[in-house]
Design an enzyme around this catalytic site. Structure first.
Site, PDB file in Angstrom:
ATOM      1  CG  HIS A 215      -0.313   0.136   2.542  1.00  0.00           C
ATOM      2  ND1 HIS A 215      -0.034   1.355   3.120  1.00  0.00           N
ATOM      3  CD2 HIS A 215       0.098  -0.794   3.436  1.00  0.00           C
ATOM      4  CE1 HIS A 215       0.514   1.163   4.305  1.00  0.00           C
ATOM      5  NE2 HIS A 215       0.611  -0.124   4.527  1.00  0.00           N
TER       6      HIS A 215
ATOM      7  CB  CYS B 254       0.969  -3.970   5.336  1.00  0.00           C
ATOM      8  SG  CYS B 254      -0.554  -4.846   5.737  1.00  0.00           S
TER       9      CYS B 254
END
Length: 484
Positions: free
Chosen positions: A368, A387
Site C-alpha cells: 500500500h 504490511c
C-alpha cells in the site's frame, strides 16, 4: 523473534457482517415414519501406487554416490558435520533419496516451519529420477539437476565455500573504534579482495557499508563496527539459511512478478524474467514481522479507508481518547454493546495512502501507499505492522494496468476523484514476499543484511539438527567438536 502462532491483521473488513435474518418456526406437521435408510456404499479404497523400484547400483556407481553424499557441507546442508564413512546396499539408497529430497525441497521438514514461513516447497519424489539415472548410468547429470536452477543459489554456494575457508583460517579479529587504519584495512581485505594496501580507507569502508546495506559514509561508525564484528560462523549460518530458502522456491518462477525482499525492504518488478524497476519499501518491524509467502495481486483499491485492526487500536489509538480520535478524523463504528471499531476514512492522511494492492493470504497483509514518506530516505526501513509500504505506488499501479485500454495511464485520475473503488487487474500478477539476508554480487562478493527477525540463526540450527538426525553421513556432534 519467534512467534510461530501469530497471525497479524493489517486491515479489518470494510463493512461488518449484516445481522443474520430471523427464520420463522415451521408449521407443526403430523409425525411420519422415517424413510428407510439408503444402503451405505463404502468409498473406494485409495490405492497407493507401489514405490518405483530402484536398480542395484554397480560398484562404480556406489563409489560415486558415496562421494556425492560426502559433499553435503558444500550445499549448506550441514555446517561442521562431515561425512565419516561409506554406505552400501539399502542404507546407501535411503541416504541418496533423503539427500535428493533435501537438495530439491529443503533439509528442514515443513512440519518444523514457523507458521509465518508460509512459503512452502512443492512435493517431490526422487525415486523415479534416481531409478532412471542408475539404469542409464547418468548419476552426475541427475544430481546436478536437483539443486535450485538459479544464479542466486550458485552464488551462495560459492560464498559458503569462501567463508568456510575464512573460518578454517581463524576468522577475523574484533575491531574497535580505536583500531588502527591498517588493522581496519586488513580486516576489510578478508572479505573484499579488491582492497589495496595503499587504498584510501574511506573508499574500502564505503564498499563494505554498501555490502551490508548501510549508509556509505566511509566512517567507522557504530553500525559499521557491529557488522564487521559479526562472527564468521554467523555469516556461514546466514548463507546456509538463504540457500535453504532458495530450495523452497518453485523451479520456475513466473516471468512477470513482484518480489519483495523483506530484510532489505526493497520491491523489484520483473517483466519477462528481467528486473525492470525497483523501489524502496517499508516492511514489518521486528515485533510485527512480514511473513514469507507467495500469492497473486488481483486488484487495486483506489482511495482505500483503513479499518484499524483491534490490536493496533487497543495499543495505539484507544488510549488517546474518543475526543482526540474524532478530532484527528477517525470514525468510531458500532456501539459499546455490539462492539466498537475505529475506521480512518479515505483521504490524503489515511494510513493506507491512495492505493492498496490486494492479494489473498492468511495474514491479511498487502502492499500500500502511505502519507508518511520520510522513512523511505532511511537505511533502516523495518517499521510497519507487517504490511509493505511503497515508495512509488502510482508507477507500480500503472505497470499493472498498462494492458487495460480503459485504465492505462488513468491511475492518478482515479485517485483525484476521491472515490473509493476496487479496480480488477487485467491479469493477476504473482507476488513473492521473501527474506533474503545474504546474496552474491555479479563479481562473487557476498552481501549481507541484518537478520531483524532472528530467522537466519533459527533456520541454520534447524538445518544442522535435521542433518544430524536424518543424514547417516553426518558426523555426530561429539566427533565434530573433537575436530575443531
Amino acid at each position: 523473534m519467534n512467534r510461530p502462532d501469530l497471525i497479524r491483521f493489517c486491515v479489518a473488513p470494510l463493512l461488518g457482517l449484516a445481522a443474520a435474518p430471523a427464520f420463522a418456526q415451521p408449521p407443526a406437521v403430523a409425525p411420519t415414519l422415517p424413510a428407510p435408510a439408503p444402503p451405505v456404499i463404502a468409498p473406494p479404497a485409495l490405492v497407493t501406487p507401489p514405490p518405483v523400484p530402484i536398480p542395484t547400483p554397480s560398484a562404480a556407481q556406489q563409489v560415486w554416490l558415496n562421494n556425492w553424499l560426502k559433499g553435503g557441507a558444500e550445499q549448506g546442508l550441514m555446517a561442521r558435520s562431515k561425512a565419516t564413512s561409506s554406505l552400501a546396499s539399502d542404507a546407501l539408497i535411503s541416504a541418496v533419496l533423503d539427500r535428493a529430497k533435501a537438495l530439491s525441497t529443503g533439509r528442514v521438514d515443513t512440519a518444523d516451519f514457523l507458521n509465518i514461513w508460509a512459503l512452502r516447497p512443492a512435493a517431490f519424489d526422487p525415486r523415479p529420477g534416481l531409478a532412471r539415472a542408475i539404469a542409464e548410468d547418468r548419476l552426475p547429470q541427475w544430481a546436478a539437476g536437483l539443486t535450485p536452477p538459479y544464479s542466486g543459489y550458485d552464488g551462495l554456494r560459492r560464498g559458503l565455500s569462501n567463508y568456510e575457508r575464512i573460518r578454517d583460517a581463524g576468522g577475523w579479529p574484533v575491531l574497535t573504534a580505536k583500531s588502527a587504519p591498517d588493522a581496519v584495512r586488513k580486516r576489510l581485505a578478508i572479505e573484499d579482495k579488491t582492497v589495496q594496501p595503499g587504498e584510501k580507507l574511506v573508499d574500502a569502508l564505503q564498499r563494505a557499508q554498501r555490502r551490508y546495506g548501510l549508509n556509505p559514509t566511509g566512517l567507522l561508525d557504530a553500525r559499521t563496527l557491529k557488522e564487521l564484528n559479526v562472527p564468521v560462523e554467523d555469516r556461514i549460518g546466514a548463507i546456509m539459511a538463504n540457500m535453504e530458502r532458495w530450495r523452497w522456491m518453485p523451479r520456475q518462477l513466473p516471468v512477470n512478478r513482484v518480489q519483495v525482499n523483506i530484510a532489505a525492504a526493497v520491491l523489484t518488478v520483473f517483466e519477462g524474467d528481467q528486473p525492470v524497476t525497483s523501489m524502496r519499501a517499508v516492511t514489518g518491524a521486528p515485533d510485527n514481522a512480514t511473513p514469507m509467502l507467495t500469492s497473486s495481486i488481483h486488484s487495486i483499491v483506489v482511495n482505500p479507508p483503513w479499518n484499524v485492526p483491534s490490536s493496533i487500536a487497543k495499543k495505539e489509538l484507544w488510549p488517546k481518547g474518543r475526543t482526540a480520535l474524532l478530532r484527528q478524523g477517525y470514525k468510531i463504528v458500532g456501539t459499546p454493546e455490539t462492539g466498537e471499531r475505529i475506521v480512518q476514512p479515505a483521504g490524503p492522511s489515511s494510513a493506507l495512502g491512495r492505493l492498496k494492492f490486494d492479494f489473498n493470504n492468511p495474514f491479511a497483509v498487502y502492499l500500500h501507499d502511505t502519507p508518511a514518506r520520510a522513512k523511505f530516505s532511511s537505511y533502516d526501513r523495518l517499521a510497519s505492522h507487517g504490511c509493505i509500504r511503497l515508495e512509488k505506488p502510482v508507477p507500480l499501479a500503472e505497470l499493472m494496468l498498462q494492458d487495460d485500454p480503459k485504465l492505462s495511464g488513468q491511475v492518478q485520475s482515479l485517485i483525484d476523484t476521491g472515490k473509493t473503488q476496487r479496480v480488477q487487474l487485467p491479469k493477476e500478477v504473482a507476488v513473492y514476499l521473501l527474506y533474503w539476508t545474504a546474496f552474491s554480487s555479479s563479481n562473487g562478493t557476498m552481501n549481507f543484511r541484518s537478520d531483524p527477525y532472528g530467522w537466519d540463526k533459527l533456520l541454520a540450527q534447524k538445518i544442522e539438527a535435521s542433518s544430524r538426525r536424518l543424514d547417516p553421513m553426518a558426523a555426530p556432534a561429539a566427533t565434530i567438536a573433537s575436530k575443531d
